[in-house]
Scaffold this motif. Sequence first.
Motif, short mmCIF file in Angstrom:
data_model
loop_
_atom_site.label_atom_id
_atom_site.label_comp_id
_atom_site.label_asym_id
_atom_site.label_seq_id
_atom_site.Cartn_x
_atom_site.Cartn_y
_atom_site.Cartn_z
N UNK A 46 0.84 -1.21 0.00
CA UNK A 46 0.00 0.00 0.00
C UNK A 46 0.87 1.25 0.00
N UNK A 47 1.91 1.25 0.81
CA UNK A 47 2.84 2.39 0.85
C UNK A 47 3.50 2.62 -0.49
N UNK A 48 3.86 1.54 -1.17
CA UNK A 48 4.49 1.64 -2.48
C UNK A 48 3.49 2.20 -3.50
N UNK A 49 2.27 1.71 -3.46
CA UNK A 49 1.24 2.22 -4.38
C UNK A 49 0.95 3.70 -4.11
N UNK A 50 0.83 4.07 -2.84
CA UNK A 50 0.60 5.47 -2.48
C UNK A 50 1.74 6.36 -2.96
N UNK A 51 2.96 5.87 -2.82
CA UNK A 51 4.13 6.61 -3.28
C UNK A 51 4.01 6.88 -4.79
N UNK A 52 3.61 5.86 -5.54
CA UNK A 52 3.46 6.02 -6.99
C UNK A 52 2.47 7.11 -7.36
N UNK A 53 1.39 7.21 -6.60
CA UNK A 53 0.40 8.26 -6.87
C UNK A 53 0.93 9.64 -6.46
N UNK A 54 1.58 9.72 -5.33
CA UNK A 54 2.02 11.01 -4.79
C UNK A 54 3.26 11.56 -5.49
N UNK A 55 4.07 10.69 -6.03
CA UNK A 55 5.35 11.12 -6.61
C UNK A 55 5.38 11.00 -8.14
#
Length: 100
Positions: A46-55
């Motif tokens: 989830x953290x990796x997926x969120x990073x992809x959206x935010x960055x």
Amino acid sequence: MTEEKSPFMHFVSIKDIRQEGKVEHTLSDIILITICAVLSGHDTWKGISDYGRKQRDFLLRFGFSGKTSPSADTIARVMGTISPKLMAPHFLHRRISEIG
């Protein structure tokens, strides 16, 4: 940054075993997001997926296709198909090219 100069260019040779017609996110995008997120301290899918959206803007500089970030389940499933033995030489090659 062109693909030739991207530090992630070595990963494009990893074979994507998914059925071509069902692929929404490229393997290189998933690997790029995962590596950058893990290096930034994210340790869950989830953290990796969120990073992809935010960055997204940051990732675009390194060859990200610009599509949406894959879900946590997609990242976990796809990364689970890649053998660590296949990934290791790509990291080693990159490190050696930096030194040499």
